[in-house]
Design an enzyme around this catalytic site. Structure first.
Site, short mmCIF file in Angstrom:
data_model
loop_
_atom_site.label_atom_id
_atom_site.label_comp_id
_atom_site.label_asym_id
_atom_site.label_seq_id
_atom_site.Cartn_x
_atom_site.Cartn_y
_atom_site.Cartn_z
CE LYS A 146 -4.67 -23.69 -16.58
NZ LYS A 146 -4.70 -21.99 -17.51
CE LYS B 238 2.08 -23.98 -12.85
NZ LYS B 238 1.43 -22.85 -13.74
CE LYS C 186 -5.42 -18.27 -10.22
NZ LYS C 186 -5.49 -17.44 -10.90
P1 TYM Z 1 -2.87 -17.24 -13.57
O1 TYM Z 1 -3.96 -16.66 -13.61
O2 TYM Z 1 -2.11 -18.29 -13.62
O3 TYM Z 1 -1.70 -16.74 -12.86
C1 TYM Z 1 -1.24 -15.22 -12.79
C2 TYM Z 1 0.15 -14.63 -12.32
O4 TYM Z 1 0.80 -15.32 -11.62
C3 TYM Z 1 1.76 -16.85 -12.42
N1 TYM Z 1 1.74 -17.56 -11.03
C4 TYM Z 1 3.04 -17.87 -10.66
N2 TYM Z 1 4.06 -17.52 -10.31
C5 TYM Z 1 5.14 -18.23 -9.85
N3 TYM Z 1 5.08 -18.97 -9.50
C6 TYM Z 1 4.18 -19.94 -9.07
N4 TYM Z 1 3.73 -21.01 -8.96
C7 TYM Z 1 2.92 -19.24 -10.14
N5 TYM Z 1 0.92 -19.76 -11.03
C8 TYM Z 1 0.70 -18.70 -11.16
C9 TYM Z 1 1.81 -16.58 -13.38
O5 TYM Z 1 2.61 -16.90 -14.53
C10 TYM Z 1 0.64 -14.72 -14.00
O6 TYM Z 1 1.52 -14.31 -14.03
N6 TYM Z 1 -2.25 -16.31 -18.86
C11 TYM Z 1 -2.32 -15.76 -17.72
C12 TYM Z 1 -3.35 -14.71 -17.44
C13 TYM Z 1 -3.35 -13.32 -18.68
C14 TYM Z 1 -1.86 -12.46 -18.82
C15 TYM Z 1 -2.59 -11.82 -19.99
C16 TYM Z 1 -0.81 -12.65 -18.11
C17 TYM Z 1 -3.74 -13.01 -19.67
N7 TYM Z 1 -3.76 -11.92 -20.21
C18 TYM Z 1 -1.64 -11.20 -21.00
C19 TYM Z 1 -0.22 -11.11 -18.93
C20 TYM Z 1 -0.13 -10.79 -19.78
C21 TYM Z 1 -2.51 -16.48 -16.55
O7 TYM Z 1 -3.87 -18.10 -16.36
O8 TYM Z 1 -2.04 -16.28 -15.07
#
Ligand code: TYM
Length: 358
Positions: A115, A219, A222
């Site tokens: 990032k 991957k 977004k």
């Molecule tokens: P974020 O917002 O990027 O993504 C949310 C969830 O979606 C999953 N994900 C995917 N799973 C499968 N294939 C993909 N291409 C894909 N892209 C995203 C992510 O693994 C996630 O589960 N850091 C986290 C948010 C967060 C969080 C937490 C999660 C903050 N605090 C505490 C769990 C517990 C994040 O950026 O997710």
């Protein structure tokens, strides 16, 4: 307490363009858990400001993720749904964890490197410390289960490292104050009693890593500039069908066995998506479509995706027409989340030795 009680926590960033990866890798998996144990699902708006953000957009996307949770079937009477910034204990515990985590640990985080890109000097301090806030999100509820996609694995390891160091550094104090819980999996590296659990991620099923529809080695994300690379949760049926039709593939028919998907990243991805959407496995998909060309498989996948996703998009649109009810769900959830986090923070402050008189 004799052991950590089971509790699920997970979060999604409100950074726009919720996509099929977020749905299959995370949100859809949140739903059945609400009937199995206490669940807390957060819209992590504090994480969303680690990169440049627009305030009005943040309010809109926070409601959008909330609407996605509800439209996917999360019931706010069973699960707690709220936005992170409304429960101040997250930020407070994150500060304490900033003083537990080591620079070296955070410097190794691949997501920070990706990032921040080449211009690391210009990345926010918040982006660097992002994983300590994530650890705080989880541990402020002493959550034991965290359903996430594969890309969060390293952050989950860091969460365990922080919990482990905290438990070790303050072991005597935790015992003295009687705040420890017997370690369910004793090991020489840990004291017999812990304050924070060593939380394991739940990364399972055929959709832990959904790839871009344009490039099976990247991957689905977004932030990909090409909208054709992802299926957004609010795409129309026509858009979904078009994106699947245009998805990159190879000229071979589908194999009969999963071994035949090795070295065929795009085919493997589409089969995984079909499996996750149908509630099956790659094996069941290949037993039906093995030997078939993409000209047969893609329309079947498009029909399935539309059948599963269009009702979610419709429901999201319906919910978003009434922002006040969404905000009410979030404030009720924040109240309930705060009631769990507050005593954990009170104990954490005592462990740290902070005086309290107010
Ligand atoms: P974020 O917002 O990027 O993504 C949310 C969830 O979606 C999953 N994900 C995917 N799973 C499968 N294939 C993909 N291409 C894909 N892209 C995203 C992510 O693994 C996630 O589960 N850091 C986290 C948010 C967060 C969080 C937490 C999660 C903050 N605090 C505490 C769990 C517990 C994040 O950026 O997710």
């Amino acid at each position: 307490m004799t052991s950590f009680s089971p509790r699920v926590f997970s979060g999604v960033q409100p950074t726009g363009n919720l996509h099929l990866g977020n749905y299959l890798g995370a949100i859809s998996r949140f739903v059945p858990l609400q009937d199995q144990m206490p669940t807390i699902y957060c819209v992590v708006d504090l994480h969303a400001i680690t990169a440049k953000h627009d305030p009005a957009t943040l309010s809109r996307t926070t409601r959008e993720v909330t609407a996605a949770y509800l439209a996917a079937g999360i019931d706010p009477k069973k699960a707690i749904i709220f936005n992170q910034s409304q429960v101040k204990e997250h930020a407070e515990l994150a500060w304490i964890f900033n003083c537990i985590a080591r620079m070296g640990w955070l410097s190794r985080m691949t997501q920070f490197k990706e990032k921040a890109g080449k211009n690391r000097e210009n990345a926010s301090v918040g982006l660097f410390a992002y994983p300590t806030l994530m650890a705080a999100d989880i541990l402020v509820y002493r959550a034991t289960h965290v359903p996430v996609g594969d890309d969060q694995k390293q952050h989950m390891e860091l969460t365990r490292d922080i919990a482990q160091k905290f438990n070790n550094d303050f072991a005597e104090r935790i015992a003295e104050l009687g705040l420890g819980v017997p370690n369910p999996t004793p090991s020489p590296e840990l004291p017999d009693e812990l304050f924070f659990p060593l939380t394991e991620p739940m990364i399972a099923g055929p959709a832990t890593r959904i790839m871009s529809l344009r490039d099976g080695t990247k991957k689905m994300s977004k932030s990909d500039p090409s909208d054709l690379s992802r299926i957004n949760l609010r795409d129309t049926a026509d858009d979904i069908a078009k994106k699947i039709r245009k998805a990159k593939t190879d000229p071979e028919p589908l194999p009969g066995e999963t071994d035949g998907l090795e070295d065929r990243a795009e085919a493997a991805n589409l089969v995984g998506i079909y499996a996750a959407l149908s509630g099956g496995t790659r094996e069941t998909v290949l037993s039906e479509y093995g030997g078939q060309p993409f000209s047969v498989f893609k329309p079947a996948l498009a029909d399935l995706a539309v059948a599963k996703l269009a009702p979610i998009a419709d429901e999201m649109n319906r919910l978003l027409a009434d922002p006040a009810s969404i905000d009410a769900v979030l404030s009720d959830g924040a109240e309930r989340a705060g009631a769990i986090a507050e005593p954990v923070l009170r104990d954490t402050r005592r462990i740290m030795g902070f005086l309290e008189g107010r």
